[in-house]
Design an enzyme around this catalytic site. Structure first.
Site, short mmCIF file in Angstrom:
data_model
loop_
_atom_site.label_atom_id
_atom_site.label_comp_id
_atom_site.label_asym_id
_atom_site.label_seq_id
_atom_site.Cartn_x
_atom_site.Cartn_y
_atom_site.Cartn_z
N CYS A 148 16.86 2.21 34.76
CA CYS A 148 16.90 3.66 35.01
C CYS A 148 18.32 4.22 35.05
O CYS A 148 18.54 5.35 34.61
CB CYS A 148 16.12 3.98 36.28
SG CYS A 148 14.35 3.62 36.04
N HIS A 189 4.96 7.30 40.85
CA HIS A 189 3.86 7.01 39.94
C HIS A 189 2.48 7.25 40.56
O HIS A 189 2.29 7.01 41.75
CB HIS A 189 3.90 5.53 39.52
CG HIS A 189 5.13 5.13 38.79
ND1 HIS A 189 5.71 5.88 37.80
CD2 HIS A 189 5.90 4.00 38.89
CE1 HIS A 189 6.77 5.25 37.33
NE2 HIS A 189 6.92 4.11 37.97
N ASP A 234 16.90 6.32 42.11
CA ASP A 234 15.81 5.42 42.50
C ASP A 234 16.15 4.41 43.59
O ASP A 234 15.78 3.23 43.48
CB ASP A 234 15.29 4.66 41.27
CG ASP A 234 14.70 5.58 40.22
OD1 ASP A 234 14.81 6.81 40.36
OD2 ASP A 234 14.15 5.07 39.22
N HIS A 256 4.39 -0.45 41.59
CA HIS A 256 5.56 -0.08 42.37
C HIS A 256 5.66 1.44 42.47
O HIS A 256 5.17 2.16 41.61
CB HIS A 256 6.85 -0.64 41.73
CG HIS A 256 7.14 -0.02 40.39
ND1 HIS A 256 6.51 -0.44 39.24
CD2 HIS A 256 7.94 1.00 40.02
CE1 HIS A 256 6.94 0.29 38.21
NE2 HIS A 256 7.80 1.19 38.66
N LYS A 286 10.12 11.39 38.92
CA LYS A 286 9.91 11.10 37.49
C LYS A 286 8.75 10.14 37.29
O LYS A 286 8.35 9.46 38.23
CB LYS A 286 11.19 10.55 36.86
CG LYS A 286 11.64 9.22 37.42
CD LYS A 286 12.96 8.84 36.80
CE LYS A 286 13.55 7.58 37.41
NZ LYS A 286 12.78 6.37 37.22
N ASP A 309 11.25 7.25 41.32
CA ASP A 309 10.09 6.85 40.55
C ASP A 309 8.88 7.27 41.39
O ASP A 309 8.83 6.95 42.59
CB ASP A 309 10.14 5.31 40.42
CG ASP A 309 9.91 4.82 39.02
OD1 ASP A 309 9.89 5.62 38.07
OD2 ASP A 309 9.75 3.59 38.87
#
Ligand SMILES: [Zn+2]
Length: 198
Positions: free
Chosen positions: A143, A62, A18, A79, A104, A60
């Protein structure tokens, strides 16, 4: 804590967790000093690449209405929304050509701190015959911690690059506690200068 040289060998994989704009200073969920991990990881990735060893990056990724966002009742500001600048890997992160990318927490209703959770990372590592997973990135207390714990649970040897991680430290000392916890579970803490080519 074990110290000493770590010679890279077949079965080693580097996982960069990340290192995305939103987690860097100026980002939506900035990790203090987060940009300091980049040159360390760049050098480490180069060492892996020179040995012909694989590098994998997680991110990440999203949806805009992800459950981890405050607007949806979650703990975090918005974020790493897929496709935005904030979700991009840091521009100065120099991953070797051919590095794999694992996304993810891509579903609205599920968060995932661990890069193993809901991804094919475990399968990829099996295909690569990974025995030791070197981990660096952001953030130590979320994470990186969750990913390292899952790697240990999967039976991998885990090496956390302690100069290539930084913590959110929402509660002072969270990062140090996470590293101590990982060490107590069997992870080795190492610094870049202990990692040597094969
Ligand atoms: Zn997130």
């Amino acid at each position: 804590m074990t110290t000493g040289s770590l010679r890279l060998r077949k079965g080693d994989v580097l996982l960069v967790v990340d290192v995305q704009n939103d987690f860097l200073p100026g980002g939506a969920l900035a990790v203090p000093g987060g940009d300091a991990v980049i040159p360390v990881l760049d050098t480490c990735a180069e060492k892996f690449d020179r040995c012909g060893l694989p590098v994998i990056a997680s991110r990440d990724w999203h949806p805009g209405d992800h459950c981890s966002f405050r607007e949806q009742g979650g703990p975090w500001p918005v974020h790493c929304v897929a496709g935005t600048h904030g979700a991009e890997l840091a521009a100065t992160l120099a991953l070797p050509r051919g590095s794999a990318l694992v996304s993810k927490a891509t579903e609205r209703d599920r968060d995932a701190y661990s890069a193993f959770q809901g991804t094919d990372l475990g399968e990829r590592l099996k295909h690569l015959h990974c025995r030791r997973l070197f981990i660096g990135g952001l953030a130590t207390d979320y994470c990186v911690r969750a990913t390292a714990l899952d790697a240990l649970a999967a039976g991998l040897e885990v090496i956390v690059l302690e100069d290539a991680v930084r913590a959110v430290d929402a509660h002072p000392g969270d990062g140090e506690r996470a590293l101590a916890e990982l060490a107590s579970r069997g992870a080795r803490l190492a610094r870049l200068d202990e990692v040597h080519g094969g």
